[in-house]
Design an enzyme around this catalytic site. Structure first.
Site, PDB file in Angstrom:
ATOM      1  N   GLU A   7     -10.917  -4.764  13.415  1.00  0.00           N
ATOM      2  CA  GLU A   7     -11.741  -5.263  12.327  1.00  0.00           C
ATOM      3  C   GLU A   7     -11.823  -6.789  12.409  1.00  0.00           C
ATOM      4  O   GLU A   7     -10.886  -7.445  12.856  1.00  0.00           O
ATOM      5  CB  GLU A   7     -11.163  -4.853  10.973  1.00  0.00           C
ATOM      6  CG  GLU A   7     -11.228  -3.355  10.746  1.00  0.00           C
ATOM      7  CD  GLU A   7     -10.687  -2.939   9.388  1.00  0.00           C
ATOM      8  OE1 GLU A   7     -10.106  -3.794   8.692  1.00  0.00           O
ATOM      9  OE2 GLU A   7     -10.833  -1.762   9.036  1.00  0.00           O
TER      10      GLU A   7
ATOM     11  N   ASP B  53      -3.663  -2.560   7.556  1.00  0.00           N
ATOM     12  CA  ASP B  53      -4.656  -3.490   8.085  1.00  0.00           C
ATOM     13  C   ASP B  53      -4.503  -4.910   7.564  1.00  0.00           C
ATOM     14  O   ASP B  53      -4.759  -5.874   8.286  1.00  0.00           O
ATOM     15  CB  ASP B  53      -6.066  -2.974   7.766  1.00  0.00           C
ATOM     16  CG  ASP B  53      -6.437  -1.768   8.612  1.00  0.00           C
ATOM     17  OD1 ASP B  53      -5.558  -1.259   9.329  1.00  0.00           O
ATOM     18  OD2 ASP B  53      -7.597  -1.329   8.552  1.00  0.00           O
TER      19      ASP B  53
ATOM     20  N   CYS C  14       0.814  -1.222   0.000  1.00  0.00           N
ATOM     21  CA  CYS C  14       0.000   0.000   0.000  1.00  0.00           C
ATOM     22  C   CYS C  14       0.845   1.268   0.000  1.00  0.00           C
ATOM     23  O   CYS C  14       0.462   2.281  -0.587  1.00  0.00           O
ATOM     24  CB  CYS C  14      -0.897   0.042   1.236  1.00  0.00           C
ATOM     25  SG  CYS C  14      -1.427  -1.543   1.859  1.00  0.00           S
TER      26      CYS C  14
ATOM     27  N   CYS D 299      -5.280  -2.252  -1.376  1.00  0.00           N
ATOM     28  CA  CYS D 299      -6.220  -3.309  -1.770  1.00  0.00           C
ATOM     29  C   CYS D 299      -7.220  -2.780  -2.799  1.00  0.00           C
ATOM     30  O   CYS D 299      -7.761  -1.688  -2.664  1.00  0.00           O
ATOM     31  CB  CYS D 299      -6.949  -3.835  -0.552  1.00  0.00           C
ATOM     32  SG  CYS D 299      -5.853  -4.553   0.680  1.00  0.00           S
TER      33      CYS D 299
ATOM     34  N   ASP E 101      -5.525   2.098   4.640  1.00  0.00           N
ATOM     35  CA  ASP E 101      -6.820   2.452   5.230  1.00  0.00           C
ATOM     36  C   ASP E 101      -6.837   3.680   6.153  1.00  0.00           C
ATOM     37  O   ASP E 101      -7.426   4.697   5.834  1.00  0.00           O
ATOM     38  CB  ASP E 101      -7.358   1.254   6.013  1.00  0.00           C
ATOM     39  CG  ASP E 101      -7.621   0.067   5.111  1.00  0.00           C
ATOM     40  OD1 ASP E 101      -7.452   0.199   3.887  1.00  0.00           O
ATOM     41  OD2 ASP E 101      -7.984  -0.995   5.622  1.00  0.00           O
ATOM     42  N   LYS E 102      -6.214   3.590   7.320  1.00  0.00           N
ATOM     43  CA  LYS E 102      -6.338   4.657   8.316  1.00  0.00           C
ATOM     44  C   LYS E 102      -5.462   5.852   7.996  1.00  0.00           C
ATOM     45  O   LYS E 102      -5.647   6.933   8.548  1.00  0.00           O
ATOM     46  CB  LYS E 102      -6.007   4.130   9.718  1.00  0.00           C
ATOM     47  CG  LYS E 102      -6.787   2.897  10.113  1.00  0.00           C
ATOM     48  CD  LYS E 102      -8.279   3.087   9.927  1.00  0.00           C
ATOM     49  CE  LYS E 102      -9.014   1.759  10.049  1.00  0.00           C
ATOM     50  NZ  LYS E 102      -8.728   0.805   8.972  1.00  0.00           N
TER      51      LYS E 102
ATOM     52  N   SER F 267     -13.715  -4.859   8.153  1.00  0.00           N
ATOM     53  CA  SER F 267     -12.924  -4.429   7.010  1.00  0.00           C
ATOM     54  C   SER F 267     -13.853  -4.033   5.880  1.00  0.00           C
ATOM     55  O   SER F 267     -14.969  -4.550   5.753  1.00  0.00           O
ATOM     56  CB  SER F 267     -12.018  -5.578   6.564  1.00  0.00           C
ATOM     57  OG  SER F 267     -11.504  -5.341   5.279  1.00  0.00           O
TER      58      SER F 267
END
Length: 577
Positions: free
Chosen positions: A453, A88, A56, A201, A130-131, A479
């Site tokens: 998650e 994640d 990522c 992702c 993600d975060k 998720s």
């Protein structure tokens, strides 16, 4: 030659670069090869979440160089710095996931501290996982500096037996393997093929959901989130973002001029119509909090409820981010929303133009496969639904994208677990009955701590073919890759004495995503009796360190699980110091 476009006497960097008293400060800058001219230009923070934890973020430092070139081209002096990321996909399914949501706020805090400490005048923020996306956007709004967000781009899909596969397939393959449906050898082949490049992702999971949000909310240039990470075309978007932040600085257009109640509503529309991650119901209120705007889970869900779902993306649909980009991306999606009057077109964007002005330049049309016409959507209501009832007075959230209406109502007996590991073990051992409602508690922001998650558990259920035959509720999160009837963010959480803390095995639970209900068949007197007998929150092993600190500060999921009072109580604004 002195840059006369910017008045340094009104910029934070004057505290570092201007006047005889700052000779020592300037000596540090000269030590890094910065010229006199560059010292007296605006200093622009270029923040990345680069690390070697996962694909990522691995391309972010290269993209940052392009953003820096854009800043230089437009008369600024870029200063690159990094912050943390917890990815994640790596943290999923074990204790590491407790660090995920806490990392969002740590990212916002560390970007804020770096910007404040060095008196940077504007910010280009690059994030990949993600975060890190909401964390970077939260920092922009908190500081209220001219800001442009850049997504690092999605991963390319892998190929296996002639079909696209992504990391979601690997989590589900683990469940299939445990059920004896696939062999060791097949699992080993799949894991080598699922993730063939850099990037986040590829489905409409949290990273891509929040990337879409960055465009819809106005902090990112239109279409900048679409190109996959390996594409060289990303460099042009990064360069343009560096140029754009200097134009914003010149016009004194700040993050809170862009992030408004209206732009938050636009962002929620895009999440709904793309079947985005339930985590957006957590992150949008947190971004709003940084601007001092009241915009909680129920506000988000009200918009979800009356937004058509018309973008066919995994996990509920068939396609990945690369396909959406090739079909025209989020600009085409927003153009469709605008056709039905579902966007506020007067919102300012990172380009310095309004969203309406930007969309006038978009000529693409829905392809009917990835992006359906809004007039003939996949479903008439959004892919994410808010729930409320005596089991969740502060609300809960469920993703229904790709589910039939018949699958959106579920009643069954509770099967209660005190943590995710216990639930996962029961799934692996098949110690559950079809028709039950898994209840995983003590996983909220404070009680977890960290609001983990549950992808490992839900993917294992899907892998066993039970995704439609059981339901699952938790005060933790899911998720963006989760599918099945899975309800998260149940509030108040267990640690705060919410009704989820009082459930027992066999209690009959009803979840109705059509009417927005989540309830347990217990009257008020029984709930009060159980509350009186409740012995309090479960003790955790996190008695010191960052997670202890997070648990002490964090608020409820309804308001974004935030850790400070927010813009409403500000007595000064960084940009005006």
């Amino acid at each position: 030659m002195k840059n006369t476009r910017f008045d340094k006497s009104k910029l934070p960097s004057r505290h570092v670069t201007e006047g005889p008293a700052r000779a020592a400060h300037r000596s540090y800058l000269y030590a890094m090869g910065i010229t006199e001219e560059e010292i007296h230009q605006p200093l622009v923070g270029v923040a990345t979440c680069w690390n070697e934890a996962a694909p990522c973020n691995i391309a972010l430092n290269r993209q940052a160089q392009s953003a820096k070139m854009g800043v230089k081209k437009a008369g600024g002096t870029p200063r690159e710095f990094t912050t943390i990321t917890v990815t994640d996909g790596i943290a999923m399914g074990h204790e590491g996931m407790r660090s995920s949501l806490a990392s969002r706020d740590a990212i916002a805090d560390t970007v804020e501290l770096t910007m404040r400490g060095h008196c940077y005048d504007a910010l280009v923020g690059l994030a990949g996982c993600d975060k890190s996306l909401p964390g970077m956007m939260m920092a922009m709004v908190r500081l209220n500096v001219p800001s442009v967000f850049v997504y690092g781009g999605s991963i390319l899909p892998g190929k296996y037996k002639g079909r696209d596969i992504v990391v979601q397939d690997m989590f589900e393959a683990a469940g299939q393997h445990a059920a004896g449906l696939i062999s060791d050898a097949e699992l080993a082949i799949m894991e080598r093929l699922a993730c063939p490049s850099a990037g986040a992702c590829g489905g409409q999971y949290t990273a891509n959901t929040m990337a879409c949000v960055s465009e819809a909310i106005g902090l990112a240039l239109l279409n900048s989130s679409g190109a996959p990470a390996p594409y060289e075309s990303r460099d042009a978007f990064c360069d343009a973002s560096g140029v754009a932040v200097m134009h914003l600085l010149e016009r004194n257009i700040r993050a809170r001029d862009i992030v408004t109640r209206k732009s938050l509503e636009n962002a929620a529309r895009v999440v709904a119509c793309t079947g985005g991650s339930t985590n957006a119901g957590l992150h949008l209120p947190a971004i709003a909090h940084e601007a001092g705007i009241d915009f909680d889970l129920f506000d988000v869900c009200d918009i979800f409820h009356d937004t058509p779902y018309f973008v066919n993306l995994r996990p509920g649909g068939d396609y990945v981010a690369k396909d959406l980009f090739e079909a025209g991306g989020i600009p085409v999606v927003m153009k469709e929303l605008a056709r039905e009057g579902l966007l506020h077109l007067d919102c300012m964007t990172a380009s310095g133009r309004t969203l309406g002005e930007e969309l006038e330049t978009i000529t693409g049309e829905p392809d009917g496969k990835v992006i359906h016409p809004i007039a003939t959507p996949i479903t008439r209501t959004g892919g994410v639904v808010g729930l409320r009832g005596n089991l969740a007075p502060d609300g809960a959230i469920v993703k229904v994208a790709g589910m039939s209406e018949a699958d959106q109502v579920f009643t069954g007996p509770a099967l209660v677990f005190e943590c995710e590991e216990d639930a996962f073990e029961a799934v692996q051992a098949r110690n559950y009955e079809e028709g039950c409602v898994f209840v995983i508690r003590n996983e909220g922001p404070a009680g977890g701590p960290g609001m983990r998650e549950m992808l490992a558990t839900t993917a294992a259920l899907s892998g066993q073919g039970m995704g439609k035959k059981v339901a699952l509720i938790t005060d933790g999160r899911f998720s963006g890759a989760t599918r099945g009837f899975c309800v998260g963010h149940v509030g108040p959480e267990t640690a705060h004495g919410g009704p989820i803390a009082l459930l027992r095995n066999g209690d009959m639970i009803t979840i109705n995503a059509i009417t927005g209900e989540i309830s347990v068949a217990l009257d008020d007197a029984e709930l009060a009796s159980r509350k009186a007998a409740w012995t309090g929150a479960r003790k955790t092993d996190y008695a010191s360190g960052a997670l202890w600190k997070y648990a002490q500060l964090v608020g409820g999921a309804r308001h974004g699980a935030v850790t400070h009072p927010g813009a409403k109580v500000e007595t000064h604004v960084y940009m005006d110091q």
